[in-house]
Scaffold this motif. Structure first.
Motif, PDB file in Angstrom:
ATOM      1  N   ILE A   1      -0.381 -12.832  -2.822  1.00  0.00           N
ATOM      2  CA  ILE A   1      -0.326 -11.554  -3.521  1.00  0.00           C
ATOM      3  C   ILE A   1       0.496 -11.832  -4.771  1.00  0.00           C
TER       4      ILE A   1
ATOM      5  N   ILE B   1       0.820  -4.546  -5.769  1.00  0.00           N
ATOM      6  CA  ILE B   1      -0.262  -3.611  -6.095  1.00  0.00           C
ATOM      7  C   ILE B   1      -0.032  -2.320  -5.326  1.00  0.00           C
TER       8      ILE B   1
ATOM      9  N   LEU C   1       0.705  -5.839   6.444  1.00  0.00           N
ATOM     10  CA  LEU C   1       1.058  -5.613   5.042  1.00  0.00           C
ATOM     11  C   LEU C   1       2.562  -5.352   4.977  1.00  0.00           C
TER      12      LEU C   1
ATOM     13  N   ALA D   1       6.925  -3.319  -0.941  1.00  0.00           N
ATOM     14  CA  ALA D   1       8.177  -3.513  -1.670  1.00  0.00           C
ATOM     15  C   ALA D   1       9.222  -2.623  -0.991  1.00  0.00           C
TER      16      ALA D   1
ATOM     17  N   THR E   1      11.736  -2.483   3.668  1.00  0.00           N
ATOM     18  CA  THR E   1      10.288  -2.614   3.474  1.00  0.00           C
ATOM     19  C   THR E   1       9.580  -1.779   4.536  1.00  0.00           C
TER      20      THR E   1
ATOM     21  N   ILE F   1       2.876  -2.432   7.700  1.00  0.00           N
ATOM     22  CA  ILE F   1       1.633  -1.722   8.017  1.00  0.00           C
ATOM     23  C   ILE F   1       0.689  -2.656   8.751  1.00  0.00           C
TER      24      ILE F   1
ATOM     25  N   LEU G   1      -6.956 -15.078   3.770  1.00  0.00           N
ATOM     26  CA  LEU G   1      -6.498 -13.697   3.635  1.00  0.00           C
ATOM     27  C   LEU G   1      -7.742 -12.841   3.415  1.00  0.00           C
TER      28      LEU G   1
ATOM     29  N   ILE H   1      -9.265  -9.802   2.216  1.00  0.00           N
ATOM     30  CA  ILE H   1      -8.860  -8.659   1.388  1.00  0.00           C
ATOM     31  C   ILE H   1      -9.444  -7.349   1.910  1.00  0.00           C
TER      32      ILE H   1
ATOM     33  N   LEU I   1      -7.181  -5.966   4.424  1.00  0.00           N
ATOM     34  CA  LEU I   1      -5.970  -5.416   3.821  1.00  0.00           C
ATOM     35  C   LEU I   1      -6.255  -4.024   3.264  1.00  0.00           C
ATOM     36  N   ARG I   2      -7.421  -3.855   2.651  1.00  0.00           N
ATOM     37  CA  ARG I   2      -7.780  -2.545   2.086  1.00  0.00           C
ATOM     38  C   ARG I   2      -7.886  -1.489   3.183  1.00  0.00           C
TER      39      ARG I   2
ATOM     40  N   ALA J   1      -4.537  -0.443   4.367  1.00  0.00           N
ATOM     41  CA  ALA J   1      -3.906   0.435   3.370  1.00  0.00           C
ATOM     42  C   ALA J   1      -4.477   1.846   3.480  1.00  0.00           C
TER      43      ALA J   1
ATOM     44  N   ILE K   1       3.402   3.359  -3.292  1.00  0.00           N
ATOM     45  CA  ILE K   1       4.292   2.266  -2.911  1.00  0.00           C
ATOM     46  C   ILE K   1       3.546   0.947  -3.074  1.00  0.00           C
ATOM     47  N   GLY K   2       4.219  -0.081  -3.548  1.00  0.00           N
ATOM     48  CA  GLY K   2       3.563  -1.356  -3.818  1.00  0.00           C
ATOM     49  C   GLY K   2       3.447  -2.264  -2.606  1.00  0.00           C
ATOM     50  N   LEU K   3       2.285  -2.897  -2.458  1.00  0.00           N
ATOM     51  CA  LEU K   3       2.121  -3.970  -1.471  1.00  0.00           C
ATOM     52  C   LEU K   3       2.767  -5.198  -2.074  1.00  0.00           C
ATOM     53  N   LEU K   4       3.673  -5.821  -1.341  1.00  0.00           N
ATOM     54  CA  LEU K   4       4.383  -6.981  -1.871  1.00  0.00           C
ATOM     55  C   LEU K   4       3.822  -8.285  -1.326  1.00  0.00           C
ATOM     56  N   ARG K   5       3.571  -8.306  -0.019  1.00  0.00           N
ATOM     57  CA  ARG K   5       2.971  -9.495   0.565  1.00  0.00           C
ATOM     58  C   ARG K   5       2.244  -9.139   1.841  1.00  0.00           C
ATOM     59  N   ALA K   6       1.435 -10.056   2.305  1.00  0.00           N
ATOM     60  CA  ALA K   6       0.702  -9.835   3.544  1.00  0.00           C
ATOM     61  C   ALA K   6       0.754 -11.132   4.334  1.00  0.00           C
TER      62      ALA K   6
END
Lengths: 461, 385, 88
Positions: free
Chosen positions: A448, A452, B226, B229, B268, B271, B284, B286, B289-290, B293, B306-311
């Motif tokens: 990432i 986002i 997920l 931040a 943090t 999710i 990964l 995607i 991940l969607r 979210a 809110i921002g996704l920072l890493r997964a």
């Protein structure tokens, strides 16, 4: 529509875009900044007037930027942030945040020119407001017409400190100290290379003239090893040490200042290249860079790379690499263009210069002796040296990744961009081993690439 | 360590708890892992310690006991792994979902789980940012959370302080027995004689069991998490959609996903949850991940900004009958298995350790261990896929 | 020198800026260097890298937290606040 997608609007990306477009390949240029030029040719908004004063070769940059803008088969998307990317069966998929929503770009022909940012090393007090990077101080002047403070100490290592000090003097700041950690005679070993790059000497004198006007004296073999805050919690003074050739402290003095601009060369941002799966290697300065061949092609066919991400080397090397990558990419989609002999000669010349720079400005391991237990390492997650040591000694971490999982070091918003590189060294130090390439490359892995918003992620396909 | 009383293979949370339990019972324990602490599924875990997601049965009994044991361990070793009695809130928005949830919670209540039914107003009193579309939910004060990597590391630290040891970077290549009795193991670096070995290798437990000629059909069930931040306090409990329970219990190899949202001590928001059987596929995905979210925003609309920072992704160790494997090997006495906890590994580890230790030291067990026995797979048609 | 044509507030106080400047630059020009307090130790932080890489210059802008002051352009009427931990 377009045949070549280029990521990055600095010297390398701009050169690549113009070259590919002139060779006949329509180009889409993505840049995350509001204006083209990257870090090197950072320009303010139009209403700031003539900026030539602050920059040695801004004219070159402006000419290139204007040519790119005038070229009808180059489409520019500014303010475009790639948050994720993948490559499969010859197609690279870029997931871009643009004007608040997501844009998916698929391409079989890609040039990566994502540049670099200042390399930082920790020291007690480096997190106090007022301690900044040289790039940050310069960006404030060039891009926003703002001088970060009145009494400035410029320190660290590398030729970049010169233009930053010059820019500060021209903007009316008092550069009270200009400190280079390495000794001045290191240049002697690369005198031939210097001579072959005469433009660099001219550039050097331009800056020296500027700083001598400000009565700044450069000192060698000295470094900032501590920073102190005043009552308002902001920078008030720094400890300056005479250091030996391994960067160990010999003698300390304290001076008052309100800004300290400290940098140790550059770190390439290879997050996008890594996300796509391009092979990365560790360079002579221990930075992680993208592996390329003589055509500037990465380990993935159809994905090219140019500029600092192939190895820190400055703007002129970036530009020639960009031109070569542009030609290679144009040829890849069938344009009749070839890399010329003079391209290769120029690139080789610039590469020699870059190699000489790395040799002249090494970063020695003695910096680790400047730290105390409370020195913050991961600024985002406030992890200090004691925490990192604890994870190794008490909790049994034997590599950077486990130390990261146990301390949160590198897990914050910047995803290890600031601390990742030196944490690998500190962990290895603690374990009495040498850092492995795997550890160094893992520290820059960011699938990432930028945060986002969940809503934008959810709305995408 | 020469002549350990027991060897635990696997330095994840299950292995750590087994080692602690045995150490506290007076045994000298050696833990061996091919990698560092928490380098398997534990390192990708969320930290769930749940009583809410299990229907009545052996696993629920194990979960209730295990949850309490976590707090005992916390006191015993001096904390350091962010254990929090945070409570879980399970919600549903469909008529069937609500009806199923009511039935399940009633059964759970009969079996000793504290449940509190809440309507929309009641829910938003304890979760102010929960979507207005949610009108029914159940609060489980018993649900808790911890930081799983720290838990494994802190427990192993305690084991070492009490006389145990931990060797990392050794791969077990043989399990040695004589006339149906365990005599030791061989790694790629050493030979160890020992009468008791615990296979706590989670998703790789089948491979270790094979070394002993045993069949443990434990398979990877991939999941993504997920991580946002650091955010303002939006979610106060672990909140999840009742679909989650059905997904866990499903045997479908296709993607199952349902909303699971919770905050952490560091700020943090985590999710989840997705489940799919794709072997050890590491990419990964995607689209998953969607979906995660979307599901999370559906429960907490403010998460949109809110921002996704890493997964990250992990491979849950999944046994086809959805029960963990805790017990002595079918063929070799002295070889014990403690693996296959699917997504409940963290929650169930302390009770797993207690159960194994009781059986090894010939004490009475708090639960009949038969349902968890590895012998149930002997000669079965379950095939590792 | 260019005109100070933008006005915004920082913790209620009016700050003048030049259009095209970043919030971080305008605040530095107005001698406001501490932009946030960290969430574990409440330490003050300000602009560090200046180019959007380090995420230290976080401020709350019009209610939204985690905004990087150094890369956010000033807009007239913006309400900027010190970010304390994860919000204002």
């Amino acid at each position: 529509m377009h045949n070549v997608v280029i990521v990055g609007g600095g010297p390398a990306g701009l050169s690549a875009a113009l070259t590919a477009a002139v060779a006949g390949a329509p180009v889409l240029l993505l840049d995350s900044n509001p204006r083209l030029g990257g870090q090197y040719w950072r320009t303010p908004a139009d209403n700031f007037g003539d900026q030539n004063e602050n920059h040695f070769d801004l004219a070159t940059g402006l000419k290139l930027i204007n040519s790119v803008k005038a070229q009808s088969n180059i489409q520019v998307l500014s303010g475009a942030q790639i948050w994720s990317a993948s490559h499969k069966d010859g197609v690279s998929t870029l997931r871009v945040i643009y004007q608040g929503s997501e844009k998916i770009i698929n391409t079989g022909n890609l040039i990566l020119a994502t540049g670099a940012y200042d390399r930082s090393l920790p020291f007690p007090g480096w997190d106090i407001p007022g301690v900044m990077t040289p790039g940050g101080v310069q960006s404030l002047i060039k891009g926003h017409g703002v001088v970060a403070g009145k009494r400035v100490v410029v320190a660290g290592s590398g030729p970049f400190l010169l233009p930053v000090a010059a820019g500060l003097v021209k903007s009316g700041a008092d550069v009270v100290e200009l400190l280079e950690a390495n000794k001045s005679w290191r240049w002697a070993s690369s005198i031939l290379v210097l001579l072959e790059n005469l433009s660099k000497i001219k550039e050097g004198f331009y800056y020296i003239e500027a700083i001598s006007k400000g009565k700044v004296r450069a000192r060698f073999g000295q470094a900032v090893v501590g920073a102190y805050a005043g009552e308002n919690g902001e920078l008030e003074s720094v400890d300056i040490a005479k250091i030996d050739r391994n960067f160990k402290i010999k003698k300390v003095r304290n001076i008052k200042c309100d800004v300290a601009a400290i940098g140790w060369g550059f770190t390439a941002d290879t997050s996008l290249a890594g996300a796509l799966g391009c092979k990365q290697v560790v360079a002579k300065d221990e930075s992680v860079v993208v592996l390329i061949d003589s055509k500037q092609q990465t380990s993935i066919t159809g994905v090219f790379a140019a500029g600092e991400i192939t190895g820190i080397g400055g703007s002129e090397l970036s530009m020639i690499e960009g031109e070569i990558a542009g030609k290679s990419a144009a040829k890849f989609v069938g344009c009749a263009v070839d890399i010329s002999r003079s391209d290769l000669i120029i690139r080789a010349k610039k590469q020699r210069f870059a190699a000489a720079l790395i040799k002249a400005y090494p970063i020695k391991s003695g910096w680790r002796s400047w730290l105390d237990e409370q020195t913050v390492l991961c600024r985002c997650e406030e992890v200090d040296l004691a925490d990192l040591k604890d994870s190794i000694v008490e909790l049994g971490a034997t590599d950077s990744r486990t130390a990261k999982l146990l301390t949160r070091c590198g897990m914050g918003l910047c995803q290890g961009r600031i601390c990742g590189r030196f944490v690998v060294d500190l962990v290895a130090d603690q374990l009495n081993i040498s850092p492995t390439d795997i550890d160094r490359i893992a520290a820059v892995s960011r699938p990432i690439i930028t945060p986002i918003p969940l809503g934008v992620l959810a709305a995408g396909e | 360590m020469k002549n350990p009383d027991a060897i635990v293979i696997g330095a994840g949370v299950v292995g750590a708890c087994c080692a602690l339990s045995l150490t506290n019972a007076g045994l000298k324990v050696l833990i061996i892992d091919r990698g560092p602490v928490a380098s398997g599924t534990t390192g990708a875990g969320e930290g769930n310690i749940l009583v809410s997601d299990k229907g009545p049965g052996a696993e629920l009994t194990l979960a209730i006991r295990s949850r309490d044991l976590w707090f005992d361990i916390n006191t015993d070793i001096g904390g350091g792994f962010e254990l929090e009695a945070k409570g879980g809130v399970v919600v549903s928005r469909s008529a069937k979902g609500i009806s199923d949830l009511k039935k399940l919670s009633a059964l759970q209540k009969e079996n000793g789980v504290e449940v509190i039914e809440l309507d929309g107003a009641g829910l938003r009193k304890i979760e102010p940012y929960l979507s207005e579309s949610v009108e029914y939910g159940v609060l489980y004060p018993g649900d808790a959370q911890c930081q799983p990597m720290l838990a494994a590391a802190q427990i192993i630290r305690a084991v070492k302080k009490r006389g145990g040891s931990f060797i990392q970077g050794e791969n077990v290549i043989a399990i040695n027995s004589n006339a149906g009795s365990l005599i030791g193991i061989t790694t790629d670096k050493n030979n160890y004689s020992c009468p008791i070995v615990i296979n706590a290798t989670g998703t790789w437990a089948g491979e270790i069991a094979k070394l002993a000629g045993s069949h443990l059909p434990i398979m990877p069930r991939r999941g993504f998490i997920l991580v946002t931040a650091p955010a303002p306090k939006i979610v106060h409990h672990k909140v999840y959609d009742a679909d989650y329970v059905a997904n866990v219990a499903s045997s479908d190899a296709d993607l199952q996903s349902s909303a699971v949202v919770e905050g952490t001590a560091s700020g943090t928001i985590l999710i989840g949850a997705s489940r799919e059987r794709v072997g050890f596929k590491a990419d990964l995905d995607i689209s998953i991940l969607r979906q995660l979210a979307r599901q999370a925003i559906s429960l907490f609309p403010v998460l949109s900004s809110i921002g996704l920072l890493r997964a990250y992704r992990g491979f849950r160790p999944y046994a086809p009958d959805h029960l963990p494997v805790i017990g002595e090997d079918a063929n070799i006495s002295g070889l014990w298995h403690a693996a296959g906890h699917e997504g409940a590994g963290i929650g169930l580890s302390p009770a797993t350790g207690e159960l194994i230790t009781a059986q090894i030291t010939n004490q009475s067990t708090f639960i009949d261990p038969t349902p968890f026995s590895p012998k149930r797979f002997q000669g079965s048609e379950y095939v590792a896929v | 020198m260019s005109q100070f044509d933008i006005q915004f507030t920082f913790n209620g106080e009016t700050i003048s800026a030049i259009s095209g400047q970043s919030v971080g630059a305008a605040l530095l020009a107005a001698k406001q260097r501490t932009l946030r307090k960290t969430r574990f130790n409440q330490k003050g932080r300000g602009v560090f890298c200046g180019i959007g890489v380090c995420f230290d210059c976080l401020v709350v802008i019009d209610g939204a937290s985690n905004q990087r002051a150094c890369i956010t352009e000033v807009i007239s009427g913006m309400k900027v606040q010190t970010q304390v931990g994860t919000n204002a």
